[in-house]
Design an enzyme around this catalytic site. Structure first.
Site, PDB file in Angstrom:
ATOM      1  N   MET A   1      -9.506   7.736   9.552  1.00 25.12           N
ATOM      2  CA  MET A   1      -9.811   8.353   8.317  1.00 25.12           C
ATOM      3  C   MET A   1     -10.870   9.447   8.284  1.00 25.12           C
ATOM      4  O   MET A   1     -11.586   9.676   7.730  1.00 25.12           O
ATOM      5  CB  MET A   1     -10.158   7.472   7.395  1.00 25.12           C
ATOM      6  CG  MET A   1      -8.970   6.290   7.037  1.00 25.12           C
ATOM      7  SD  MET A   1      -9.572   4.994   6.245  1.00 25.12           S
ATOM      8  CE  MET A   1     -10.564   4.149   7.222  1.00 25.12           C
TER       9      MET A   1
ATOM     10  N   ASP B   1       0.927  -1.341  -0.163  1.00 28.50           N
ATOM     11  CA  ASP B   1       0.056   0.129   0.195  1.00 28.50           C
ATOM     12  C   ASP B   1       0.927   1.456   0.008  1.00 28.50           C
ATOM     13  O   ASP B   1       2.212   1.197   0.299  1.00 28.50           O
ATOM     14  CB  ASP B   1      -1.040   0.040   1.189  1.00 28.50           C
ATOM     15  CG  ASP B   1      -2.193  -0.919   1.246  1.00 28.50           C
ATOM     16  OD1 ASP B   1      -2.409  -1.220  -0.018  1.00 28.50           O
ATOM     17  OD2 ASP B   1      -2.798  -1.147   2.074  1.00 28.50           O
TER      18      ASP B   1
ATOM     19  N   LYS C   1      -3.389   3.370  -2.189  1.00 29.82           N
ATOM     20  CA  LYS C   1      -4.659   4.349  -2.133  1.00 29.82           C
ATOM     21  C   LYS C   1      -4.182   5.391  -1.558  1.00 29.82           C
ATOM     22  O   LYS C   1      -3.825   5.463  -0.279  1.00 29.82           O
ATOM     23  CB  LYS C   1      -5.745   3.592  -1.879  1.00 29.82           C
ATOM     24  CG  LYS C   1      -6.081   2.428  -2.794  1.00 29.82           C
ATOM     25  CD  LYS C   1      -7.336   1.930  -2.313  1.00 29.82           C
ATOM     26  CE  LYS C   1      -7.682   0.577  -3.060  1.00 29.82           C
ATOM     27  NZ  LYS C   1      -8.802  -0.068  -2.465  1.00 29.82           N
TER      28      LYS C   1
END
Length: 507
Positions: free
Chosen positions: A173, A36, A58
């Protein structure tokens, strides 16, 4: 064809030191690494040289691969019979979509293993001094995603009904939605004065902590310039961060430094810098490998007991010499009664690992000083001297010893070559972010940096680093090619180098 297997591995919150032992073992034996965006480039340095690396990371505004494509890659590589490591930030089963990947593997009949990692909230809490649970204040711990827009009608997070009494809420997040999240938590009964902390880039050298209360944190985070990735921690224990914040007190915390040593050498210097709180980017500009020719080794070791002096000009020479030595002999006493000289303290330290004492170390760690110190012993006339070196060893040492009437043999045991930075993840990280300082520990590293400058061009927003030299020889090379020397260690040793960095960049 061998049967393929996929390991879904948690890389932890970011700091390479927090990788689990099992995760490290798997990375070191991987045939394919699928990783990642937030995975630290240092992990790729553990890989075998022939490992295929695939970045599927991402981040906001950029998705290199869709989730379905990632799963297809895992299935395809496993079908080829490969050992595939799917390296995911934090823990693979906590907001990491690891469950979807595991299900795809299970449905395809592909063997897999789940390797947990330290989740980001745990790392953020520990490195900012926030106990996630505390007997006197909370016994409930909630992990929740803030990635969903709180305005959505179909949101799966019931913000108003999250547990309020004696609880700690860890929000992943949630930076982009922090204002609405805090509003909805207060609308559900959380008090505006509830202590709140936002930990940006948790566990990394450039970690930052924005502290406040639930009622003020949205505005304070804007003034603070808070950016993702960050963990938001809401609860009474967040107030303990002021007293328990140990990581922020380290002298180099908040500093980013580039270590340019070879892959095999970088760990010691990196570890020393990380202990002072710095974030280290490992950028190996050179590779060092053994280069002992068997026929030469046979000749040298057949006469080893006849030498008067054994001279080491670098720690690498020590390592590769003794590796070849113990392939020939079982006992260190086979060296005979020769005396041993080392170019500096670092080299002598390496010699000591083989339970051998060093008889001579010059005051300054360079070839000229080593030669002068040997000459001053008045033992060189007709003496047999074995100089252990690499392919780039300087002739000045041998020339001066021969001028003193010594009989000198050169034993080349390793070779230094430039690494290819064209696809290097650390080079990419350096280009995008820059650093506070870049540390050079050899002339060959300096030359490689210049030769590969096209792969190291900094982006406009990147931090321009100060240049740091380990000593006069490296500094001379830097000046010769027009590179500034902003900082130079007082003596050519890793300890002195770290001291110079702490003095310049420390709090």
């Amino acid at each position: 064809m061998p049967k393929g297997i996929v390991y879904l591995v948690g890389a932890g919150p970011g700091n390479p030191d927090l990788l689990t032992v099992r995760a490290r073992q798997l990375i070191e034996s991987a045939e394919v690494l699928v990783y990642d965006y937030l995975v630290h480039p240092a992990f790729t340095h553990l890989l075998p040289d022939d490992c295929e690396q695939i970045c599927v990371g991402k981040r906001k505004g950029f998705h290199s691969k869709k989730q379905e494509e990632i799963q297809e890659i895992l299935l395809a590589k496993a079908a080829e019979g490969k050992r595939v490591v799917r390296l995911k930030g934090g823990d693979p089963f906590l907001f990491g979509r690891g469950g979807e990947e595991a299900m795809a593997l299970a449905e395809a009949g592909i063997e897999f293993e789940i390797v947990p990692g330290i989740t980001s909230a745990m790392g953020a809490a520990a490195y900012s001094g926030i106990p996630l649970t505390n007997r006197s204040t909370n016994a409930t711990l909630v992990f929740v995603t803030g990635h969903e827009n709180p305005e959505k009608l179909d949101t799966t997070v019931d913000w108003e009904n999250l547990p309020k009494k004696d609880s700690t809420i860890c929000i992943y997040m949630g930076v982009a939605n922090l204002d609405r999240i805090s509003e909805r938590l207060m609308a559900g009964g959380f008090l505006p004065e509830t202590p709140t902390a936002c930990v940006e880039w948790a566990t990394m050298g450039h970690q930052r902590v924005c502290r406040g209360s639930l009622g003020t944190i949205a505005q304070e985070s804007k003034s603070f310039g808070l950016k993702a990735p960050a963990i938001i921690i809401v609860g009474e224990t967040a107030a303990m961060s002021e007293d328990l914040s140990w990581f922020e007190n380290k002298p180099l915390q908040g500093r980013k430094l580039v270590v340019t040593r070879s892959k095999g050498q970088a760990s010691e210097l990196s570890s020393m810098l990380e202990k002072t709180g710095a974030e280290v980017i490992g950028l190996p500009l050179i590779s060092i490998t053994g280069a002992v020719k068997p026929e030469v080794a046979d000749e040298i070791f057949a006469e080893i007991a006849s030498y008067d002096w054994l001279v080491f000009s670098s720690p690498n020479g020590v390592r590769y010499f003794f590796e070849a030595f113990f392939q020939k002999f079982e006992d260190i006493r086979s060296l005979g009664f020769l005396r041993i000289a080392a170019v500096g303290k670092s080299t002598a330290k390496e010699i000591k690992k083989y339970f051998v004492s060093t008889d001579l170390i010059p005051k300054e760690a360079n070839a000229e000083s080593l030669a002068e110190a040997l000459v001053e012993t008045d033992s060189l006339d007709s003496a047999k001297v074995l100089v252990v070196a690499g392919n780039l060893g300087r002739d000045v040492l041998i020339d001066k010893l021969e001028e003193a009437r010594a009989i000198v043999d050169r034993f080349e045991v390793y070779k230094t070559e430039q690494t290819d930075l064209s696809e290097n993840p650390s080079a990419k990280m350096f280009r995008e972010q820059g650093a506070d300082g870049i540390l050079f520990t050899s002339s060959s590293g300096v030359r490689s940096f210049i030769d590969q400058a096209k792969y190291l061009q900094l982006s406009p927003d990147a931090l321009r680093p100060k240049t740091v030299s380990i000593g006069p020889i490296t500094s001379a090379t830097m000046k010769q090619i027009g590179m500034p020397v902003d900082i130079e260690a007082k003596e050519a040793s890793l300890d002195s180098l770290v001291d110079a960095v702490v003095k310049r960049f420390g709090k």
